[in-house]
Enzyme design. Structure first.
Site, short mmCIF file in Angstrom:
data_model
loop_
_atom_site.label_atom_id
_atom_site.label_comp_id
_atom_site.label_asym_id
_atom_site.label_seq_id
_atom_site.Cartn_x
_atom_site.Cartn_y
_atom_site.Cartn_z
N ASP A 291 0.86 -1.17 0.00
CA ASP A 291 0.00 0.00 0.00
C ASP A 291 0.91 1.24 0.00
O ASP A 291 2.14 1.13 0.09
CB ASP A 291 -0.96 -0.03 1.20
CG ASP A 291 -2.21 0.80 0.93
OD1 ASP A 291 -2.16 1.68 0.05
OD2 ASP A 291 -3.24 0.57 1.59
C1 NOJ Z 1 -4.11 3.82 0.15
C2 NOJ Z 1 -5.25 2.88 0.29
O1 NOJ Z 1 -5.17 2.18 1.51
C3 NOJ Z 1 -5.38 1.88 -0.85
O2 NOJ Z 1 -6.60 1.21 -0.70
C4 NOJ Z 1 -5.27 2.55 -2.17
O3 NOJ Z 1 -5.43 1.61 -3.20
C5 NOJ Z 1 -3.95 3.25 -2.25
N1 NOJ Z 1 -3.88 4.27 -1.22
C6 NOJ Z 1 -3.69 3.89 -3.61
O4 NOJ Z 1 -4.47 4.99 -3.80
#
Ligand code: NOJ
Length: 767
Positions: A291
């Protein structure tokens, strides 16, 4: 582009595949062909270029169109970028892809990912709402349309489905998942993966799914975003892991590691999770992405002292792609110095190249960049019509005293509330590609529905979201500000004046879209103060009030339930919400959604789920009972149970029977029930099957969903629903060894319209 060399190699290898059937031969051939192609490519790659494939940097100022000048562009030329994300628009994507293909040494194409969570420009209901349709075909179709639109705009990889089961309405991201049940969550996960990926990623109208957040993110302690999770394995496997596994079994091409720790180790750098469980036990063959900045956050967690150490740990754990931290891409010295294994770099690089190969990017790097598709595909009338239908299916009718709904299209209707005329809120949280200027507000939707009927629609905002301007600023981030500068008194006076002229009041109130979603944890999940006060005043008029309730999470609706005759849980149902709300309010659509999270009576009940495990001192009524499991100050039962939702018609359940009351462990028994539409309108019913395993080594819930069927019945029509029960369906992961088991003993088999109102028969499972 792929040359004849790989084709010949494939032929040779295919000849060796002698025993398998035709389909297996094809797969083996494709795999062999891919292997040969990637071997050859990797043989030409430098260490830095291999590490570059593992890099998913922040897109940065490349978005502004200055692609050639940005650092990202320079990194792409140097082969230090594997993909980019959340860059919108087929033209800029095509240009950036051109840089990768024409200006980098080996011309390896980039992956373009995006958070396509609930649709693209045609926005579907937030996932929590979508699941309330219990309509797997519709869910699959929504994902297919999302893929169709996103791929027409250059995207080939989506960070979806989010399959985190959660029992906590305080957690804002409960909006992005399918609610509290692992069985339903698994079915939704499969439908989403099939929708996105279709039958083949080689089809350029499909995109690769990314299952997230692996794993157990829905368990963040106290519902506080980014907090730790403390599951024991028994509950982790029985409650939370199943949807991830279902998505992987359905063929999801990638997985995103969660922010949280598991067994004390951050998921991003957790070898047990990413390697032992995901790859070795579950057989996952795709790639794992971190993430956002999660890799460098191993230092925040205090498990690593430097970015290099984090990167080494994550790579060793099985992470393949690093979102934003620039950790994996910087490992060259560590590899050369022997602190990091070249084999692991190779394995991760290979998985990234395989994904690109499967997406067909080596055949044609521009296959998702057809700039002529956009106008005919994106936000097409057909897509919008499907989204409107699905939005109507996703809303849940919670209350409808004296059949106030559906409303007739006559007289004077007062539409009141801060969410009645706010366009940017309609799509709901985390709709990155949304174009709100193309969506209607509730006011416009109702106005259109009433066109030519002679009915009058009056409107007043009536209140800001909440009294505290600073709290409202937090609740309306990302350009969704909607604060009205007038005083609360002036706004209320205007609304009361309008309401007095009306025959019926529609109150469009609740949460703004950014009050749920990432980093939107809240401990107050009641109607915000300014809106509640307005409702109290409106209720004093004694006129019928319909609450159209916007929410991205389960909320506490005690006062509303006690004082208002009709409540429609409209969640955030996407770009077509406004028309869909009008469809439901005026009866053009008969509501059929059912809750996938139960609604509590008090926030203090969290964590809270209908899947209540048996306790040693049970309490049946939910009220106070000394020395039983209860609260002294609130009923421990939900206000609205899991699986609940009303219709404008009624359904009766009769003739419930089991084909046998005894089932051998390796046998099958059928549960039959007849459902009849006893009302006057065509309607859809979601027939639910629950089981309660009375005796098992590991404590089981009183009720757990193990089947459902969505039926549409004409007035007077009956249909028999049949569920087949066997060990596969009724088993559980037993304590410690975590194998899927069914033990001999009595099982309560229950059917009904929701998790509370069920009929029960006993099934005896014999050795
Ligand atoms: C953080 C989030 O937790 C995740 O779900 C998302 O896909 C990413 N950012 C990218 O935007």
């Amino acid at each position: 582009m792929k040359n004849s060399f790989s084709f010949i190699a494939c032929l040779c290898i295919a000849v060796l595949v002698v025993s398998a059937g035709c389909r297996h031969e094809n797969t083996a051939c494709e795999d062999a062909q891919m292997r040969v192609y990637i071997d050859r490519l990797m043989a030409q790659m430098t260490l830095e270029e291999k590490l570059g494939q593992l890099n998913l940097p922040v897109t940065g100022n490349i978005v502004t169109g200055a692609a050639r000048e940005s650092n990202v562009a320079e990194d792409i030329r140097r082969g230090r970028v594997g993909g980019l994300f959340n860059l919108k628009g087929v033209k800029p994507i095509r240009e950036v892809q051109r840089i990768a293909v024409e200006e980098s040494r080996l011309g390896i194409p980039l992956l373009f990912g995006m958070d396509v969570i609930h649709g693209y420009e045609t926005v579907f209901p937030i996932p929590l709402a979508l699941a309330c349709s219990w309509d797997m075909d519709a869910i699959e179709q929504s994902a297919r349309i999302a893929a169709r639109e996103a791929t027409a705009d250059g995207i080939c990889w989506t960070f979806s489905p989010m399959v985190d089961v959660s029992h906590d309405g305080r957690w804002g991201r409960i909006s992005e998942g399918s609610g509290e049940d692992p069985y339903l969550g698994s079915r939704v996960a499969e439908a989403m993966v099939h929708g996105y990926q279709g039958t083949s990623l080689a089809d350029s109208a499909t995109m690769m799914a990314c299952v997230k957040h692996f794993a157990l993110y829905g368990l963040v302690e106290a519902g506080r975003e980014y907090n730790n999770v403390y599951p024991d394995d028994f509950h982790a496997f029985n409650e939370y892991m199943r949807p991830y596994k279902a998505a992987i079994d359905a063929g999801a091409g990638s997985v995103m590691a969660a922010f949280n720790t598991i067994h004390g180790i951050p998921a991003t750098g957790n070898r047990w999770l990413l390697n032992d469980l995901l790859r070795e036990q579950w057989g996952f063959r795709g790639f794992v992405v971190s993430d956002y900045t999660a890799l460098e956050e191993l230092q925040e967690n205090g498990v690593c002292a430097s970015l290099e150490q984090s990167a080494i740990q994550c790579l060793d754990a099985g992470l393949d792609m690093d979102m934003v931290s620039n950790g994996l891409v910087s490992l060259a010295d560590a590899v050369r110095g022997g602190r990091c294994s070249m084999q692991q770099v190779d394995a991760a690089c290979r998985r990234m190249l395989e994904a690109k190969y499967q997406l067909g990017l080596f055949d044609d790097p521009y296959r998702y960049c057809d700039t002529t598709l956009r106008n005919s595909v994106i936000l097409s009338d057909t897509h919008r019509a499907v989204a409107r239908r699905i939005a109507g299916e996703s809303m849940v009718l919670l209350k409808n005293d004296n059949r106030l709904l559906p409303l007739s299209k006559r007289g004077t209707i007062a539409l009141i509330g801060p969410l009645a005329d706010t366009r940017p809120n309609m799509s709901g949280t985390w709709a990155v590609a949304a174009v709100p200027e193309h969506y209607k507000t509730v006011r416009e939707g109702l106005q259109d529905a009433l066109q030519g009927t002679g009915a009058r629609l009056l409107y007043a905002k009536g209140a800001n979201l909440m009294y505290d301007a600073q709290a409202e600023a937090i609740a309306t981030m990302f350009g969704r500000e909607m604060r009205d500068p007038r005083s609360a008194e002036a706004m209320r006076a205007e609304a009361m004046n309008i309401a007095r002229q009306a025959d019926v009041i529609i109150a469009a109130m609740g949460e703004a879209s950014e009050m749920s979603g990432e980093c939107s944890s809240r401990v107050n999940i009641e109607m915000p103060d300014a809106q509640r006060d307005l409702l109290v005043e409106l209720a004093k008029l004694g006129k019928p009030i319909v609450l159209v309730h916007f929410a991205g999470r389960p909320t506490v609706l005690n006062w509303e339930t006690d004082h208002l005759p009709a409540i429609l849980e409209s969640w955030f149902c996407g770009s077509e919400s406004a028309d869909a709300i009008a469809d439901v309010l005026f009866g053009d659509v008969n509501p059929s959604g059912k809750l996938v999270v139960q609604l509590p009576r008090h926030v203090g009940q969290y964590p809270f789920s209908y899947r209540q495990y048996r306790t040693s001192r049970p309490n049946t009524g939910g009220g106070f009972g000394k020395f039983s499991t209860c609260y002294a100050d609130v009923c421990s039962h939900p206000l609205y149970p899991f699986g609940y939702g009303l219709s404008y018609t009624q359904f009766e359940y009769t003739n419930f029977f089991l084909t046998d009351s005894i089932m051998p462990l390796d046998g099958k028994v059928e549960a039959h029930v007849t459902v009849t539409n006893t009302g006057e309108r065509t309607g859809a019913e979601i027939v639910q099957l629950y089981i309660g395993d009375r005796v098992a080594k590991g404590v089981r819930p009183y009720k757990e969903l193990r089947g459902f069927e969505r039926l549409t019945l004409q007035p007077g029509e009956s249909r028999e629903v049949v569920f087949t029960l066997d060990a596969d369906l009724m088993g559980y992961y037993e304590p410690y060894n975590l194998t899927w088991t069914l033990e001999p003993g009595e099982i309560e088999v229950m059917v009904g319209a929701n998790s509370r109102d069920t009929q029960m028969l006993l099934l005896n499972v014999k050795q």
